[in-house]
Design an enzyme around this catalytic site. Structure first.
Site, short mmCIF file in Angstrom:
data_model
loop_
_atom_site.label_atom_id
_atom_site.label_comp_id
_atom_site.label_asym_id
_atom_site.label_seq_id
_atom_site.Cartn_x
_atom_site.Cartn_y
_atom_site.Cartn_z
N GLU A 90 0.84 -1.20 0.00
CA GLU A 90 0.00 0.00 0.00
C GLU A 90 0.87 1.25 0.00
OE1 GLU A 90 -3.78 -1.86 2.44
OE2 GLU A 90 -2.10 -1.00 3.54
N ARG A 148 4.26 1.33 2.24
CA ARG A 148 4.26 0.42 3.38
C ARG A 148 5.34 -0.64 3.19
NH1 ARG A 148 -1.10 -2.76 5.61
NH2 ARG A 148 -0.14 -4.72 6.27
N ARG A 202 -0.85 0.07 16.04
CA ARG A 202 -1.52 1.14 15.31
C ARG A 202 -2.20 2.09 16.30
NH1 ARG A 202 -4.03 -1.96 9.96
NH2 ARG A 202 -2.01 -2.74 9.21
#
Length: 697
Positions: free
Chosen positions: A547, A563, A631
């Site tokens: 990504e 990424r 995250r």
């Protein structure tokens, strides 16, 4: 979230050791912070010696608080034993926080106590221990005279359980010790029913005759406008706020006019240890997303006595908008969706904000699944949003109602024509995207690269256009080892010369050894030089990227920010001057010379260049979870030298809670930038920032 100094502080009363029979009571819960990470054989805890047989337990870097937790490994008959330093002379309580490693059966935790009259089972209630965080509380009574405790677990071979903050409650009258507050960065969102803007911690000791909390005093000094607030309520919780409000303390209180002093009343017994409460602020639908909610807690009434916070933390939370949340309906049809993911965001030539994202009707999971690409429009800079509609659905291509999913959108605006393009990946039936057949473009063999467009500022959308054969074919030079080929996700761009560029990725079968292959991702671009009539694909610049996002540099070249699937902890950055035919590694790639952008293992991110005349002209902005530990800590960073450096002074944390971590940046006007980002469990939020704030020296 940073722990307050007394998060796990439990101070025993003088003389209690003799009463309980402990020669030296533990002064806090056992959180395994002094135990080395790795296989556990023997550890001297605060309550006694913890032992386990080989391959039964380990100390790992996941915890309820601190850094360490104890994991009982998966399999049958795994156990740990706690030999108490001293046997209690009276019954005492024990609690701990736990999490299942996997939801797969079987799972059965049993705790037995070795008492003077033999073994006694004191806990056997495994249904209450869940996956998804150490949020399940184990509670049991330890009989008087107990010499040891054995924790036995039967679970799946790859399962197990994590445990942290083991605490044996002193059996004495409760006394109040201290009250404090903590202000993590958590925006308050319009449409959300839980906005935990401030945490209040009340520390007690002893478990008999619990004290009651009856009053809490708040000051909303610094709040832009009290009329933004619908109600305020205190709810019981944990150190971390979670996604839902806990047990309410009293009734919600509505602010009285412009007064910024608020008293919350209720009646709630306290527990021994740290009692965490969250101030939950509900906003009116008319709340201004340019405003802030600022407050502090000054004190409380605990056990009928006033308790003052000596150095109260001040929460200064930005107001934002919940663009999508579980339970939202899709128009037309009023179909309800359980989750939303994968945001993209653009501003059209008419100044409208267009937000796109996955409508994941049945669950959070990726394709193949019942997924459409949804859209909401805002004509007032993100203050209000249109009803949720479908921009891209591939069910019409085969007539199947649920089994043709399309998602992971990327969106761009053709600045020359005003046409808005959305790209998605189509999974025909329940074909697994990751098993796409190399070299094939057939819908039954591989994921399909599809587009839709709008010529009326995003109000209506074209039928899907399948460009898979254009961008993935041997005739156009695409390698025959390519399997899945699809977009970003996030945002695409329109170059100054009118070229349309979508960030993209392909997954190929690569040779990784003399006789070994592996399916690895390669970031690239898909582009059109004739306003979308035909499309072409570049080459990948290196394996283990996926990504990605793109920006145009001053010289017309394209920077790609990707990424890193190899989990280096930093973003991969390359530049192309020939639309992806060749690539050059950028000096900031993977933190070369200490100038890189961190990421939590691997996650999508967003990068945006500002062209508007204003304080941020030619600035680069970057958004992602700025963390190496998951995250969390969603952060915007700025660069004034085309991404060569990202100074810490231009780094702004905007939401520190754990979430799904994807985001999309977009200029709102000449003075503001917006970010559309994922929270946890299917929520998507929008925030707006003044450039002057982000670029303040």
């Amino acid at each position: 979230m940073k722990k307050t100094p007394f998060t796990k502080l439990i101070l025993p009363l003088a003389g209690m050791a003799a009463f309980l029979g402990f020669s030296q009571l533990a002064r806090s819960s056992e959180s395994f912070e002094t135990a080395p990470q790795g296989a556990l054989s023997s550890f001297q805890s605060q309550y006694g010696t913890i032992t386990s047989a080989p391959d039964n337990a380990a100390i790992i870097g996941k915890a309820k608080s601190g850094k360490n937790g104890l994991r009982i490994l998966g399999g049958t008959g795994k156990s740990i034993k706690l030999d108490l330093k001293d046997s209690p002379k009276v019954d005492v309580s024990m609690n701990a926080w736990a999490e299942r490693w996997t939801s797969k059966p079987p799972f059965q935790l049993t705790i037995t106590a070795e008492t003077p009259s033999g073994e006694k089972t004191i806990y056997q209630n495994s249904d209450s221990i869940k996956t998804g965080g150490l949020n399940s509380k184990i509670e049991a009574q330890i009989p008087a005279g107990t010499k040891s405790l054995t924790f036995s677990l039967n679970s799946a071979d790859n399962g197990g359980m994590i445990m942290d903050d083991l605490y044996i409650v002193p059996s004495s009258p409760m006394v109040f010790k201290e009250i404090s507050s903590n202000a993590p960065v958590i925006p308050a969102m319009i449409r959300r029913d839980f906005n935990p803007v401030l945490r209040i911690d009340i520390a007690t000791e002893g478990g008999l005759k619990p004290l009651e909390l009856t009053d809490v005093y708040l000051k909303f000094d610094g709040t832009t406008d009290m009329k933004d607030i619908k109600s305020v309520q205190l709810v019981r919780g944990n150190e971390k706020p979670g996604d839902q409000a806990g047990e309410p303390f009293g009734a919600p209180v509505t602010p009285n006019g412009s007064s910024k002093d608020l008293r919350l009343t209720g009646k709630m017994p306290l527990e021994s240890g740290i009692n965490s409460f969250w101030v939950n602020v509900l906003l009116k639908d008319t709340a201004n997303i340019g405003h802030h909610i600022s407050l502090k807690a000054t004190g409380a009434i605990v056990g009928r006595k006033p308790a003052k916070i000596q150095e109260p933390a001040v929460a200064n939370q930005r107001i934002g908008y919940t663009v999508a949340q579980p339970g939202d309906k899709v128009t037309p049809g009023n179909r309800v969706s359980k989750s939303f993911r994968i945001p993209g965001l653009v501003r059209t030539n008419q100044g409208t904000l267009i937000a796109v994202y996955d409508i994941r009707y049945n669950h959070h999971g990726d394709l193949p699944a019942d997924i459409d690409v949804g859209i909401r429009r805002s004509e007032d800079g993100g203050q209000t949003w249109s009803p949720l509609q479908i921009a891209l659905s591939c069910k019409t291509l085969t007539g199947k109602k649920t089994s043709d999913g399309c998602g992971d959108p990327s969106i761009l605006v053709d600045r020359k024509t005003g046409r808005i393009w959305v790209a998605g990946v189509w999974s025909r039936g329940f074909h697994p995207i990751w098993n796409s057949k190399p070299g094939s473009t057939a819908p039954d063999d591989c994921g399909q690269f599809v587009l839709a467009y709008s010529d009326d500022d995003g109000k209506t959308w074209s039928d899907p256009i399948n460009i898979t054969e254009q961008v993935k074919s041997i005739e156009t030079g695409t390698d025959s080892d390519w399997g899945a080929l699809f977009q970003g996700p996030g945002n695409g761009i329109c170059l100054k010369d009118g070229t349309l560029v979508f960030p993209a990725q392909y997954w190929a079968v690569d040779k990784v050894g003399e006789n070994k292959t592996a399916r690895r991702g390669h970031s690239t671009i898909v582009y059109s030089q004739d306003h979308g009539k035909t499309w072409h694909c570049g080459t990948g610049f290196r394996p283990n990227t996926s990504e990605c996002q793109v920006v145009e540099l001053k010289d017309g070249s394209i920077m790609i920010n990707a990424r890193d699937e190899s989990r280096s902890g930093y973003r991969v950055v390359y530049v192309t001057k020939d639309l992806g035919k060749t690539w050059t590694e950028h000096p900031s790639s993977q933190n070369k010379n200490g100038k890189g952008l961190m990421e939590p293992g691997a996650c999508q991110a967003s990068i945006e260049r500002v062209f508007d005349n204003g304080p941020a002209k030619d600035a680069f902005f970057f958004s992602n979870p700025a963390s190496h530990s998951g995250r969390n800590h969603m952060t915007i960073k700025a660069s004034m030298n085309e991404g060569s450096t990202w100074p810490e002074k231009f780094s702004h944390l905007y939401d520190e809670r754990p979430g799904f971590g994807y985001s999309a940046l977009c200029p709102v006007d000449s003075q503001h930038i917006g970010v559309l980002y994922e929270g946890n469990n299917g929520f998507i939020y929008f925030l707006k920032f003044p450039y002057k704030e982000l670029l303040a020296q």
